[in-house]
Design an enzyme around this catalytic site. Structure first.
Site, PDB file in Angstrom:
ATOM      1  N   HIS A  12       4.662  11.990 -14.345  1.00 57.74           N
ATOM      2  CA  HIS A  12       4.417  12.548 -12.743  1.00 57.74           C
ATOM      3  C   HIS A  12       3.449  11.850 -12.158  1.00 57.74           C
ATOM      4  O   HIS A  12       3.013  12.089 -11.073  1.00 57.74           O
ATOM      5  CB  HIS A  12       4.149  13.984 -12.628  1.00 57.74           C
ATOM      6  CG  HIS A  12       4.946  14.808 -13.327  1.00 57.74           C
ATOM      7  ND1 HIS A  12       6.367  15.287 -12.826  1.00 57.74           N
ATOM      8  CD2 HIS A  12       5.153  15.246 -14.956  1.00 57.74           C
ATOM      9  CE1 HIS A  12       6.900  16.134 -13.758  1.00 57.74           C
ATOM     10  NE2 HIS A  12       6.520  15.780 -14.813  1.00 57.74           N
ATOM     11  N   SER A  62      -1.243 -12.889   1.264  1.00 61.93           N
ATOM     12  CA  SER A  62      -1.289 -12.409   2.713  1.00 61.93           C
ATOM     13  C   SER A  62      -1.817 -13.465   3.695  1.00 61.93           C
ATOM     14  O   SER A  62      -2.348 -14.429   3.423  1.00 61.93           O
ATOM     15  CB  SER A  62      -2.448 -11.317   2.856  1.00 61.93           C
ATOM     16  OG  SER A  62      -2.633 -10.799   4.138  1.00 61.93           O
ATOM     17  N   LYS A  81      -6.063 -12.194  -1.174  1.00 66.14           N
ATOM     18  CA  LYS A  81      -4.882 -11.103  -1.551  1.00 66.14           C
ATOM     19  C   LYS A  81      -4.204 -11.801  -2.631  1.00 66.14           C
ATOM     20  O   LYS A  81      -3.445 -12.798  -2.209  1.00 66.14           O
ATOM     21  CB  LYS A  81      -4.492 -10.321  -0.515  1.00 66.14           C
ATOM     22  CG  LYS A  81      -3.907  -9.127  -0.889  1.00 66.14           C
ATOM     23  CD  LYS A  81      -3.354  -8.320   0.359  1.00 66.14           C
ATOM     24  CE  LYS A  81      -2.982  -6.980  -0.102  1.00 66.14           C
ATOM     25  NZ  LYS A  81      -1.543  -7.012  -0.662  1.00 66.14           N
ATOM     26  N   GLU A  91       8.346  -8.010  -7.780  1.00 71.10           N
ATOM     27  CA  GLU A  91       8.694  -7.678  -6.690  1.00 71.10           C
ATOM     28  C   GLU A  91      10.066  -8.456  -6.471  1.00 71.10           C
ATOM     29  O   GLU A  91      11.268  -7.853  -6.051  1.00 71.10           O
ATOM     30  CB  GLU A  91       8.166  -8.102  -5.334  1.00 71.10           C
ATOM     31  CG  GLU A  91       6.711  -7.059  -5.328  1.00 71.10           C
ATOM     32  CD  GLU A  91       5.844  -7.546  -4.432  1.00 71.10           C
ATOM     33  OE1 GLU A  91       4.925  -7.004  -4.095  1.00 71.10           O
ATOM     34  OE2 GLU A  91       5.972  -8.738  -3.548  1.00 71.10           O
TER      35      GLU A  91
END
Length: 484
Positions: free
Chosen positions: A207, A337, A343, A350
């Site tokens: 969870h 980025s 970053k 993805e």
């Protein structure tokens, strides 16, 4: 005959071809003819032509049909314009040229065409016939074809049985030679990581909340098993398309073909591909329904779901690097980025998640096409079913290979981050259940959370268990396996 009139292909030099509907201008150097050109003009829809794998499979099917007709004596004994042995050889050679991808530029028809694939079947017939005439030294632009696209190349066939046969052949080959190897690569790479990281303790999560410890190697062993099962599902997808409709001709009755034709063609295809193709058990089912493709793509959808899940889990495990989990470090592939310097994002995860979402969406197209596209003796959604299934296989194959090459192989375990979470977890109290019972263990967890202490610190303060018993019970490595 050529002229300078233009058509929507952009070619300036044209020739005149004729079919049952009359004359039409065709690009001068095209191997295809009138029926192909009509389809090009009728379907300026997407700009997506049939996948090369399907075109090559159609050439392979035509070659197998030619072999069967040759061996049955049909091509040299046909009632209208029987072929010579040299012409038969030329027909087979031309079909091999299509199968080998040598004539790919001559298949311009849009995917969204006539629902049976008749336009593309005739495209193949015309290309093979004209190429065969050329091989024999004849004029491939002659009005009267010495090797005819219908009478010879399409002998004993209908689009309704050969086009779905080609889809099955293409799909089976792509699964066998592309998808299954890529899934095995990912499974093997995960298993190697599992073995490499078997001694690294980390906290489990259920969870998205802290759970009991496990080993990082166990977690990746779970990923490896998911991919092993994906290989099994790909093999089941392959099994779903091994029955071939060829031999059923127009409606499944086999009109205008030899009783042995379907079996012989299937046997040739099996021999040439190394795949166990067989003639359809029931040609009326095989012509009318595309349930095999629906079943096949259902397995591809499940594989896509697995890959999405695995990629997303790895994305979470690599989150950070300072404010997330960061239990594994992914290779830096590119700046992440346009505004935040330094970053780096989990781009390979993805990418895989996006393409698997596309495959899951494709499954809706396949399901709808199978359920609603078949009326009586024909399914009229075959071109889009073939294109969509092959697209899904290609996406899964290429995406999986890229994920292995540019992400999984270069992943590193962050041992310090993994182990730092373990002692902090309130779920460490789970191993005390056999000693103190669930209720007291629950109270300890709540008190530890309020106080900010670890379970070990709280138990030592309250002398819950003798030190040696507590140390054994709270040994995180011991918690990663069952004990008597």
């Amino acid at each position: 005959m050529t002229t300078n009139s233009a058509d929507n292909t952009g070619a300036s030099e044209m020739r005149v071809e004729r079919d049952s509907m009359g004359e039409i201008h065709v690009p001068a150097n095209a191997y295809y003819g009138a029926q192909t050109q009509r389809a090009v003009e009728n379907f300026p829809i997407s700009g997506w032509t049939l996948p090369p794998a399907l075109i090559h499979a159609m050439g392979r099917v035509k070659h197998a049909c030619g072999v069967a007709n040759r061996d049955l004596g049909k091509l040299t004994d046909t009632g209208k314009a029987p072929l010579t042995a040299d012409q038969v050889d030329a027909l087979l050679s031309a079909a091999k040229d299509v199968a080998d991808g040598k004539l790919d530029d001559h298949f311009p028809i849009d995917v969204f065409q006539t629902g049976s694939g008749t336009s593309s079947n005739m495209n193949v017939n015309e290309v093979i016939a004209n190429r065969a005439v050329e091989i024999t030294g004849g004029d491939r632009f002659a009005t009267e074809k010495s090797i005819h696209p219908n009478d010879h190349v399409n002998m004993g066939q209908s689009t309704n049985d050969t086009f779905p046969t080609a889809i099955h052949v293409a799909v089976a080959q792509e699964i066998k030679h592309s998808l299954i190897p890529s899934l095995k690569r990912l499974s093997d790479t995960f298993m190697a990581k599992s073995e490499e990281w078997d001694g690294i303790i980390k906290i489990g999560r259920t969870h998205l909340m802290d759970a009991t410890p496990l080993r990082l190697g166990q977690e990746f062993g779970g990923f490896a098993r998911q991919l092993e099962l994906s290989v099994e599902r790909a093999e089941q997808a392959l099994q779903a398309v091994l029955e071939l409709p060829v031999g059923g001709t127009a409606v499944g009755s086999g009109i205008n073909t030899h009783p042995e034709f379907g079996g012989r063609v299937s046997s040739v295809l099996a021999q040439e591909t190394g795949l166990p193709f067989i003639e359809a058990v029931n040609h009326f089912e095989a012509n009318a329904q595309r349930d095999g493709l629906v079943s096949c793509h259902g397995q591809l959808r499940t594989i896509a779901s697995t890959l999405f899940n695995v990629a997303n889990n790895i994305r979470w495990l690599s989150s950070g690097p300072r404010c997330g989990y960061y239990e594994i470090a992914l290779p830096s592939r590119q700046p992440g980025s346009s505004i935040m310097p330094g970053k780096v994002n989990p781009v390979m995860c993805e990418s895989l998640m996006q393409l698997t979402a596309r495959v899951m969406g494709n499954d809706q197209t396949i399901t709808m096409s199978g359920a609603a596209g078949g009326q009586f003796q024909l399914n009229i959604m075959m071109p889009v079913m073939g294109q969509t299934t092959l697209e899904s296989i290609q996406l899964l194959t290429n995406g999986t290979n890229a994920f292995v090459d540019f992400c999984v192989m270069e992943m590193k375990a962050n041992t310090e981050a993994c182990e730092s979470f373990v002692e902090k977890s309130l779920s460490m109290v789970t191993s005390l259940n056999p000693h103190v019972g669930y209720e007291i263990a629950s109270q300890l967890a709540k008190e530890a959370f309020v106080s900010g202490k670890t379970i070990r610190e709280l138990c030592n303060d309250r002398e819950i268990l003798p030190p040696e018993v507590l140390d054994e019970a709270l040994d995180p490595m011991r918690m990663t396996e069952p004990h008597e």
